[in-house]
Design a protein around this motif. Structure first.
Motif, PDB file in Angstrom:
ATOM      1  N   ARG A 316       0.846  -1.199   0.000  1.00 17.86           N
ATOM      2  CA  ARG A 316       0.000   0.000   0.000  1.00 17.86           C
ATOM      3  C   ARG A 316       0.872   1.236   0.000  1.00 17.86           C
ATOM      4  NH1 ARG A 316      -0.934   2.198   5.358  1.00 17.86           N
ATOM      5  NH2 ARG A 316       0.092   0.948   6.960  1.00 17.86           N
ATOM      6  N   LEU A 317       0.292   2.337  -0.486  1.00 19.52           N
ATOM      7  CA  LEU A 317       0.980   3.618  -0.494  1.00 19.52           C
ATOM      8  C   LEU A 317       0.732   4.352   0.809  1.00 19.52           C
ATOM      9  CD1 LEU A 317       0.193   4.863  -4.113  1.00 19.52           C
ATOM     10  CD2 LEU A 317       2.319   3.841  -3.286  1.00 19.52           C
ATOM     11  N   GLY A 318       1.687   5.190   1.192  1.00 18.95           N
ATOM     12  CA  GLY A 318       1.568   5.955   2.423  1.00 18.95           C
ATOM     13  C   GLY A 318       0.457   6.990   2.358  1.00 18.95           C
ATOM     14  N   SER A 324       2.778  14.983  -1.422  1.00 20.26           N
ATOM     15  CA  SER A 324       3.164  13.726  -2.048  1.00 20.26           C
ATOM     16  C   SER A 324       4.475  13.832  -2.811  1.00 20.26           C
ATOM     17  CB  SER A 324       2.058  13.247  -3.002  1.00 20.26           C
ATOM     18  OG  SER A 324       0.959  12.755  -2.260  1.00 20.26           O
ATOM     19  N   ALA A 325       5.007  15.058  -2.922  1.00 22.96           N
ATOM     20  CA  ALA A 325       6.268  15.257  -3.637  1.00 22.96           C
ATOM     21  C   ALA A 325       7.080  16.327  -2.941  1.00 22.96           C
ATOM     22  CB  ALA A 325       6.008  15.649  -5.092  1.00 22.96           C
ATOM     23  N   PHE A 326       8.352  16.352  -3.249  1.00 21.05           N
ATOM     24  CA  PHE A 326       9.225  17.441  -2.821  1.00 21.05           C
ATOM     25  C   PHE A 326       9.329  18.404  -4.005  1.00 21.05           C
ATOM     26  CE2 PHE A 326      10.790  13.679  -0.443  1.00 21.05           C
ATOM     27  CZ  PHE A 326      10.371  14.092   0.810  1.00 21.05           C
ATOM     28  N   TRP A 327       9.375  19.695  -3.683  1.00 20.08           N
ATOM     29  CA  TRP A 327       9.180  20.712  -4.708  1.00 20.08           C
ATOM     30  C   TRP A 327      10.335  21.703  -4.792  1.00 20.08           C
ATOM     31  CZ3 TRP A 327       5.252  19.919  -7.909  1.00 20.08           C
ATOM     32  CH2 TRP A 327       4.158  19.160  -7.454  1.00 20.08           C
ATOM     33  N   ALA A 328      10.463  22.292  -5.958  1.00 19.00           N
ATOM     34  CA  ALA A 328      11.354  23.433  -6.178  1.00 19.00           C
ATOM     35  C   ALA A 328      10.770  24.247  -7.325  1.00 19.00           C
ATOM     36  CB  ALA A 328      12.771  22.995  -6.530  1.00 19.00           C
ATOM     37  N   ALA A 506       7.496  11.944  -2.388  1.00 19.62           N
ATOM     38  CA  ALA A 506       7.396  11.777  -0.935  1.00 19.62           C
ATOM     39  C   ALA A 506       6.466  10.624  -0.592  1.00 19.62           C
ATOM     40  CB  ALA A 506       6.901  13.064  -0.281  1.00 19.62           C
ATOM     41  N   THR A 507       5.401  10.462  -1.366  1.00 19.49           N
ATOM     42  CA  THR A 507       4.496   9.335  -1.157  1.00 19.49           C
ATOM     43  C   THR A 507       5.044   8.110  -1.872  1.00 19.49           C
ATOM     44  OG1 THR A 507       2.527  10.697  -0.874  1.00 19.49           O
ATOM     45  CG2 THR A 507       2.177   8.440  -1.626  1.00 19.49           C
ATOM     46  N   ALA A 530      12.051  -1.783   0.276  1.00 19.12           N
ATOM     47  CA  ALA A 530      12.025  -0.551  -0.526  1.00 19.12           C
ATOM     48  C   ALA A 530      12.774   0.539   0.218  1.00 19.12           C
ATOM     49  CB  ALA A 530      10.590  -0.106  -0.805  1.00 19.12           C
ATOM     50  N   CYS A 531      13.461   1.367  -0.542  1.00 21.29           N
ATOM     51  CA  CYS A 531      14.165   2.506   0.054  1.00 21.29           C
ATOM     52  C   CYS A 531      14.241   3.623  -0.973  1.00 21.29           C
ATOM     53  CB  CYS A 531      15.556   2.109   0.548  1.00 21.29           C
ATOM     54  SG  CYS A 531      16.604   1.324  -0.693  1.00 21.29           S
ATOM     55  N   GLY A 532      14.740   4.778  -0.545  1.00 21.14           N
ATOM     56  CA  GLY A 532      14.752   5.935  -1.419  1.00 21.14           C
ATOM     57  C   GLY A 532      13.350   6.429  -1.666  1.00 21.14           C
ATOM     58  N   ASN A 533      13.124   7.084  -2.791  1.00 23.65           N
ATOM     59  CA  ASN A 533      11.807   7.637  -3.090  1.00 23.65           C
ATOM     60  C   ASN A 533      10.788   6.583  -3.488  1.00 23.65           C
ATOM     61  OD1 ASN A 533      12.864  10.117  -2.521  1.00 23.65           O
ATOM     62  ND2 ASN A 533      12.971  10.821  -4.628  1.00 23.65           N
ATOM     63  N   GLU A 534      11.208   5.334  -3.568  1.00 30.36           N
ATOM     64  CA  GLU A 534      10.259   4.243  -3.771  1.00 30.36           C
ATOM     65  C   GLU A 534       9.439   4.014  -2.508  1.00 30.36           C
ATOM     66  OE1 GLU A 534       9.173   2.970  -6.709  1.00 30.36           O
ATOM     67  OE2 GLU A 534      10.899   1.673  -7.106  1.00 30.36           O
TER      68      GLU A 534
END
Length: 574
Positions: A316-318, A324-328, A506-507, A530-534
């Protein structure tokens, strides 16, 4: 060692299979290889490195042995208070505790057993300085530059940096180099440093190869690659994972395809998913990201395909993340080859004196000196009531020359190409600039007049620009009374359009403290990590400081491998 799928037998058996070759995947592979295990890395694109290779590769690792050299007073308790304040209930506290448990060990293990080396930067502050426990240095590490010539032909297998982040057609520079370049006429040390890196690059060009002095993300990936090669880790490029193999509910291998060739490969200890997350997923991107035009400067391999496979197995997803994302904020320009450049505006212009950012009504909507994540979040939030996508960053002739603006670098003498293709807009007066970018002239004139008053007083009465140490360190220390504020009064005036840009997911998949992928019923999927942005961010979609993606990525890669290889403490704790 790079291989083709034809060199992998149908009955091949590895201890660990890692999907993805960014910092998370390479770290997982290297931690297992350090333990003497047989490892396979599978990468769907033609390069290793993922978005990590494109990034600054800052790595947030509190309380490492490096931290003590620049901030001996830091402590786990201070870090905990800081994260509790910023992240709060957006992620389980137990995940942050696991990170704090293992981050120092992960760094020490890499440095003691591989070419991967880090260094602390003298001043590299946490972003959210208003929270208790924030610090100005010691938690964020950066990779030590690396001479990629030792990789031989494998150097060309590393994802090249964003072209607009290089100089002289491909020379990579980090902020230490930039400091020396700016001081070349003032310091013998800077002159010597600059001469050395220029000579290195000149030698590369004469031999017809890409820049081999690797910095930032390319340095980190280069160091990982050299270390994996030294330990005989197999790496497949251009290879898709068709499915995960399961037996009695446990993941025991993968089905691979490349160029029409299929292989089913076994993994005795497990499979680690580290393919970068959902940012380029055709449906999930629209489902999880805010409405409004946005761009992703991330690497092309982040399709979310591995998440789809894991979800079919019951993962399942968080939920509950702030974002849900990191932004710039990013600016967009068409390159000569027809591709699109999405240039992240991190710190080089927004916090500098003589700049201001406005919405489509010509008014400010945010403190320009906040972190890139908060700045882009503010674009989305403001756009709900006032058109703000795109917004505009504005400066004058002095600011453009001294600090640059996006892809227009400081000191650029020929801005005609940027004006010709519309990336940069110029106005002889503020009113003319307003007309050209389509904002009310009176509003923009009022905004710039206010900024000029704030520059004189040193106090931003609207948004508090320059009130925290983080704001000020990204300004210009030579400017007073506020290093982030300066007059905007020297015509002509210039503007660049800014859009929200997602720089990472992030999600992601819900994992436990040992990076095991969890089912919806709370049980782990045996053999799947799973690790990183996964994986779902332990920061809960907040952005406390520099490197809060790569730091946890490496740490949970370390914890995943410990668990997968049967570490007694990990098994008992799980």
């Amino acid at each position: 060692m790079f291989k083709t799928i034809d060199a992998i037998s149908q009955s091949a058996r590895y201890d660990l299979i890692v999907i993805g070759s960014g910092a998370a995947g390479m770290a997982a592979a290297l931690f297992a290889a350090i333990e003497g295990r047989k490892v396979l890395v599978v990468e769907r694109t033609e390069y290793v490195g993922g978005t990590s290779a494109l990034s600054a590769a800052t790595t947030w690792m509190p309380n490492s042995h490096h931290s003590k050299t620049v901030n001996p007073d830091d402590s786990r308790e201070k870090v905990r208070k800081f994260l509790d304040g910023v992240v709060g209930n957006h992620s389980p506290a137990a995940m942050r505790e696991a990170f704090l448990d293992s981050a120092p060990e992960a760094v020490a293990t890499l440095e003691a057993n591989s070419e991967v080396k880090f260094r602390p930067y003298a001043t590299h502050p946490d972003y959210e300085q208003q929270f208790e426990g924030a610090t100005m240095r010691g938690r964020a590490l950066e990779p030590v530059p690396y001479d990629g010539r030792g990789l031989g032909a494998d150097l060309d297998k590393i994802r090249p940096p964003i072209p607009e982040f290089t100089i002289f057609g491909g020379m990579m520079v980090d902020r230490t180099d930039i400091g020396h370049l700016l001081a070349i006429r003032k310091s013998a040390r800077s002159f010597a440093h600059t001469a050395k890196i220029l000579a290195h690059y000149a030698g590369d060009r004469l031999k017809g190869r890409r820049g081999s002095r690797l910095v930032m993300g390319n340095a980190l990936i280069g160091r990982f690659l050299a270390s994996l090669n030294a330990r005989g880790v197999d790496i497949l490029l251009g290879t898709e994972v068709q499915d995960l193999v399961t037996e009695n509910g446990a993941v025991t291998g993968v089905k691979l395809s490349s160029g029409g060739t299929m292989r089913q490969v076994s993994a005795a200890c497990g499979v680690v998913l580290a393919a970068g997350g959902f940012n380029r997923h055709p449906q999930r991107r629209g489902e999880l990201l805010p409405q409004g035009e946005s761009h992703s400067p991330s690497a092309p391999g982040h399709t979310g395909a591995m998440q789809d496979i894991a979800l079919r197995l019951g993962a399942r997803l968080g939920e509950g993340n702030l974002d849900s994302a990191f932004w710039a904020p990013v600016s967009i320009r068409r390159r000569a080859d027809g591709s699109t450049a999405s240039f992240p505006h991190f710190v080089m212009d927004r916090s500098k004196p003589g700049t201001v950012c406005v919405d489509q009504m010509g008014r400010r909507f945010v403190n320009e000196s906040v972190s890139y994540h908060l700045f882009a979040r503010a674009i989305f939030e403001h756009n709900k009531t006032v058109p703000c996508i795109p917004c505009f960053i504005i400066t004058d002739a002095v600011g453009l020359k001294k600090y640059g603006l996006g892809m227009v670098r400081m000191g650029t003498s020929n801005i005609a190409p940027y004006l010709a293709d519309g990336y940069l807009t110029e106005g002889a007066t503020v009113a003319e600039l307003a007309r050209k970018i389509g904002v009310p002239a009176a509003n923009l004139e009022d905004t710039i007049a206010a900024m000029n008053r704030y520059a004189a007083s040193g106090k931003d009465d609207e948004f508090g620009r320059g009130t925290t140490p983080y704001h000020r360190v990204n300004g210009d220390a030579a400017v007073g009374p506020n290093p982030t504020l300066g007059p905007i009064a020297a015509p002509p005036y210039y503007a660049v359009r800014l859009y929200p840009g997602d720089i990472g997911a992030a999600t992601g998949l819900v994992i436990d403290e040992w990076a095991q992928v969890m089912r919806a019923d709370g049980r782990p999927i045996t053999g799947l990590y799973a690790c990183g942005n996964e994986a779902n961010s332990i920061m809960g979609g907040t952005y406390p400081g520099p490197g809060i993606t790569i730091g946890p990525a490496i740490t949970f890669a370390y914890r995943a491998v410990r668990h997968a290889l049967g570490d007694a403490q990990a098994r008992n704790a799980a």
